[in-house]
Motif scaffolding. Structure first.
Motif, PDB file in Angstrom:
ATOM      1  N   LEU A   1     -28.971   4.023  -4.109  1.00  0.00           N
ATOM      2  CA  LEU A   1     -28.576   4.404  -2.758  1.00  0.00           C
ATOM      3  C   LEU A   1     -27.363   3.586  -2.307  1.00  0.00           C
ATOM      4  O   LEU A   1     -27.360   2.354  -2.376  1.00  0.00           O
ATOM      5  N   THR A   2     -26.356   4.291  -1.841  1.00  0.00           N
ATOM      6  CA  THR A   2     -25.104   3.636  -1.449  1.00  0.00           C
ATOM      7  C   THR A   2     -24.589   4.217  -0.133  1.00  0.00           C
ATOM      8  O   THR A   2     -25.098   5.222   0.363  1.00  0.00           O
ATOM      9  N   LYS A   3     -23.586   3.569   0.400  1.00  0.00           N
ATOM     10  CA  LYS A   3     -22.862   4.095   1.561  1.00  0.00           C
ATOM     11  C   LYS A   3     -21.387   3.793   1.377  1.00  0.00           C
ATOM     12  O   LYS A   3     -21.009   2.837   0.693  1.00  0.00           O
ATOM     13  N   ASN A   4     -20.570   4.609   1.968  1.00  0.00           N
ATOM     14  CA  ASN A   4     -19.127   4.429   1.850  1.00  0.00           C
ATOM     15  C   ASN A   4     -18.612   3.524   2.964  1.00  0.00           C
ATOM     16  O   ASN A   4     -19.045   3.607   4.114  1.00  0.00           O
ATOM     17  N   VAL A   5     -17.701   2.639   2.607  1.00  0.00           N
ATOM     18  CA  VAL A   5     -17.000   1.835   3.602  1.00  0.00           C
ATOM     19  C   VAL A   5     -15.502   2.047   3.407  1.00  0.00           C
ATOM     20  O   VAL A   5     -15.041   2.353   2.311  1.00  0.00           O
ATOM     21  N   LYS A   6     -14.785   1.883   4.501  1.00  0.00           N
ATOM     22  CA  LYS A   6     -13.340   2.031   4.439  1.00  0.00           C
ATOM     23  C   LYS A   6     -12.684   0.741   4.897  1.00  0.00           C
ATOM     24  O   LYS A   6     -12.944   0.259   5.997  1.00  0.00           O
ATOM     25  N   LEU A   7     -11.876   0.187   4.025  1.00  0.00           N
ATOM     26  CA  LEU A   7     -11.139  -1.025   4.329  1.00  0.00           C
ATOM     27  C   LEU A   7      -9.720  -0.649   4.732  1.00  0.00           C
ATOM     28  O   LEU A   7      -9.074   0.173   4.083  1.00  0.00           O
ATOM     29  N   GLU A   8      -9.258  -1.246   5.826  1.00  0.00           N
ATOM     30  CA  GLU A   8      -7.887  -1.030   6.287  1.00  0.00           C
ATOM     31  C   GLU A   8      -7.265  -2.382   6.586  1.00  0.00           C
ATOM     32  O   GLU A   8      -7.755  -3.127   7.437  1.00  0.00           O
ATOM     33  N   ARG A   9      -6.190  -2.731   5.868  1.00  0.00           N
ATOM     34  CA  ARG A   9      -5.565  -4.036   6.050  1.00  0.00           C
ATOM     35  C   ARG A   9      -4.049  -3.906   5.962  1.00  0.00           C
ATOM     36  O   ARG A   9      -3.518  -3.205   5.089  1.00  0.00           O
ATOM     37  N   ASN A  10      -3.381  -4.554   6.867  1.00  0.00           N
ATOM     38  CA  ASN A  10      -1.930  -4.669   6.738  1.00  0.00           C
ATOM     39  C   ASN A  10      -1.631  -5.595   5.559  1.00  0.00           C
ATOM     40  O   ASN A  10      -2.133  -6.719   5.499  1.00  0.00           O
ATOM     41  N   THR A  11      -0.842  -5.120   4.645  1.00  0.00           N
ATOM     42  CA  THR A  11      -0.664  -5.815   3.369  1.00  0.00           C
ATOM     43  C   THR A  11       0.810  -6.125   3.111  1.00  0.00           C
ATOM     44  O   THR A  11       1.681  -5.273   3.313  1.00  0.00           O
ATOM     45  N   THR A  12       1.044  -7.355   2.656  1.00  0.00           N
ATOM     46  CA  THR A  12       2.386  -7.749   2.247  1.00  0.00           C
ATOM     47  C   THR A  12       2.387  -7.948   0.744  1.00  0.00           C
ATOM     48  O   THR A  12       1.571  -8.707   0.208  1.00  0.00           O
ATOM     49  N   LEU A  13       3.286  -7.243   0.061  1.00  0.00           N
ATOM     50  CA  LEU A  13       3.426  -7.343  -1.384  1.00  0.00           C
ATOM     51  C   LEU A  13       4.695  -8.116  -1.727  1.00  0.00           C
ATOM     52  O   LEU A  13       5.773  -7.827  -1.190  1.00  0.00           O
ATOM     53  N   TYR A  14       4.565  -9.072  -2.619  1.00  0.00           N
ATOM     54  CA  TYR A  14       5.708  -9.813  -3.127  1.00  0.00           C
ATOM     55  C   TYR A  14       5.857  -9.471  -4.609  1.00  0.00           C
ATOM     56  O   TYR A  14       4.910  -9.636  -5.387  1.00  0.00           O
ATOM     57  N   PHE A  15       7.014  -8.984  -5.001  1.00  0.00           N
ATOM     58  CA  PHE A  15       7.184  -8.576  -6.394  1.00  0.00           C
ATOM     59  C   PHE A  15       8.630  -8.775  -6.828  1.00  0.00           C
ATOM     60  O   PHE A  15       9.549  -8.786  -5.997  1.00  0.00           O
ATOM     61  N   PRO A  16       8.849  -8.945  -8.144  1.00  0.00           N
ATOM     62  CA  PRO A  16      10.210  -9.159  -8.647  1.00  0.00           C
ATOM     63  C   PRO A  16      11.104  -7.967  -8.323  1.00  0.00           C
ATOM     64  O   PRO A  16      10.667  -6.814  -8.383  1.00  0.00           O
ATOM     65  N   ALA A  17      12.338  -8.244  -7.990  1.00  0.00           N
ATOM     66  CA  ALA A  17      13.290  -7.169  -7.734  1.00  0.00           C
ATOM     67  C   ALA A  17      13.550  -6.420  -9.034  1.00  0.00           C
ATOM     68  O   ALA A  17      14.024  -6.991 -10.005  1.00  0.00           O
ATOM     69  N   GLN A  18      13.202  -5.139  -9.052  1.00  0.00           N
ATOM     70  CA  GLN A  18      13.363  -4.321 -10.248  1.00  0.00           C
ATOM     71  C   GLN A  18      14.129  -3.061  -9.861  1.00  0.00           C
ATOM     72  O   GLN A  18      13.560  -2.113  -9.325  1.00  0.00           O
ATOM     73  N   LYS A  19      15.392  -3.050 -10.144  1.00  0.00           N
ATOM     74  CA  LYS A  19      16.245  -1.959  -9.673  1.00  0.00           C
ATOM     75  C   LYS A  19      16.033  -0.668 -10.453  1.00  0.00           C
ATOM     76  O   LYS A  19      16.217   0.420  -9.923  1.00  0.00           O
ATOM     77  N   ASN A  20      15.603  -0.809 -11.743  1.00  0.00           N
ATOM     78  CA  ASN A  20      15.604   0.361 -12.600  1.00  0.00           C
ATOM     79  C   ASN A  20      14.213   0.862 -12.966  1.00  0.00           C
ATOM     80  O   ASN A  20      14.080   1.736 -13.808  1.00  0.00           O
ATOM     81  N   LEU A  21      13.172   0.280 -12.361  1.00  0.00           N
ATOM     82  CA  LEU A  21      11.816   0.705 -12.688  1.00  0.00           C
ATOM     83  C   LEU A  21      11.176   1.433 -11.518  1.00  0.00           C
ATOM     84  O   LEU A  21      11.447   1.140 -10.363  1.00  0.00           O
ATOM     85  N   ALA A  22      10.292   2.386 -11.861  1.00  0.00           N
ATOM     86  CA  ALA A  22       9.634   3.182 -10.824  1.00  0.00           C
ATOM     87  C   ALA A  22       8.640   2.329 -10.042  1.00  0.00           C
ATOM     88  O   ALA A  22       8.003   1.429 -10.585  1.00  0.00           O
TER      89      ALA A  22
END
Length: 280
Positions: free
Chosen positions: A154-175
């Motif tokens: 037996l389960t129930k669904n929960v919904k998480l909502e968070r303002n998120t900041t992503l830090y990632f390498p600058a990649q000009k040529n990748l999707a």
């Protein structure tokens, strides 16, 4: 020709004959050994066990067995047992029968049974902590097994909502999908995981031993994020996005998803590995 020369010639002939006989005997021994090795290899299976992505949408809950040997793998024993359980699920998971599996090769005619094995990882599991799956597999064949939570839990669904900041390498040529979506999906699958299962495999005519493979079972459902601003600063890009995630938790749980801002770091990308992600 003198007697001495005749004796020398005869001696040389005898030595050559002995050498050729010895060489022929060794050659025959080498041929017999080679034939024996070839026959031995022809009778052996070689199993390879790995975790896999069952489809582009998920890389959780699945393993694959490949028979790379020359012979049919006889009486394969695939054992999958409960490893570490996520805190929120520890009071709910008590038996391996709370998980089900499906395979892409039902024609292999599997037999399965729930069993109890001795392991340090299944602490708190009172019932059977493993499933044993028995079958044969022809040479140059592979089979995938996908595990999921049983509908009886037996389960129930929960919904998480968070303002998120992503830090990632600058990649000009990748999707964006490659260097943000994929690692973010893996992070969310882990956050919504129930348990890590551990698998090992053997057979009657297997050559060598296979290592154990761990893989998670997750309840991650639909997820996504809204548009946000991408700030470029030298070698690092920063993206601020509203993230939302649906996943299942035990019906009896009082868990409340966090709403505080989330900060995630995505690692450097190279040609050999996909980027990883971790919380900061």
């Amino acid at each position: 020709m003198g007697i001495a020369n005749l004796i020398l010639t005869a001696t040389i002939g005898i030595v050559v004959a002995i050498y050729l006989a010895y060489r022929n005997e060794n050659l025959q021994k080498q041929i017999v050994t080679l034939q024996s090795d070839i026959q031995r290899q022809a009778d052996l299976a070689n199993l390879e066990l790995s975790s896999v992505c069952i489809n582009p949408s998920t890389c959780a809950g699945a393993i694959e067995i490949r028979n790379n040997g020359l012979a049919t793998a006889k009486n394969i024993r695939l054992a999958v047992y409960i490893g570490s359980i996520t805190d929120i699920w520890k009071s709910e998971i008590g038996d391996i029968n709370q998980f089900t599996f499906a395979t892409d090769k039902p024609s292999l005619k599997f037999k399965s049974q729930d069993i109890k094995i001795n392991t340090l990882y299944s602490e708190g599991v009172d019932g059977n902590n493993a499933i044993e799956i028995l079958f044969d597999m022809p040479t140059k064949t592979q089979a995938r097994f996908a595990f999921s939570l049983s509908d009886s839990v037996l389960t129930k669904n929960v919904k998480l909502e968070r303002n998120t900041t992503l830090y990632f390498p600058a990649q000009k040529n990748l999707a964006w999908y490659f260097y943000v979506d994929k690692p973010l999906k893996r992070y969310l699958e882990k956050q919504a995981s129930i348990v890590q299962l551990v698998a090992n495999v053997s057979c009657d005519n297997c050559e060598g031993n296979t290592n154990e493979v761990g893989f998670i079972v997750t309840t991650l459902g639909e997820w996504g994020y809204g548009s946000g601003d991408v700030i470029q600063s030298g070698e690092t890009d920063t993206a601020q996005i509203p993230l939302w995630v649906n996943y299942l938790i035990p019906l009896s749980s009082s868990y409340v998803p966090p709403t505080t801002p989330l900060r995630l770091q995505i690692t450097e990308i190279n040609d050999k590995t996909e980027p990883e992600i971790y919380e900061i």
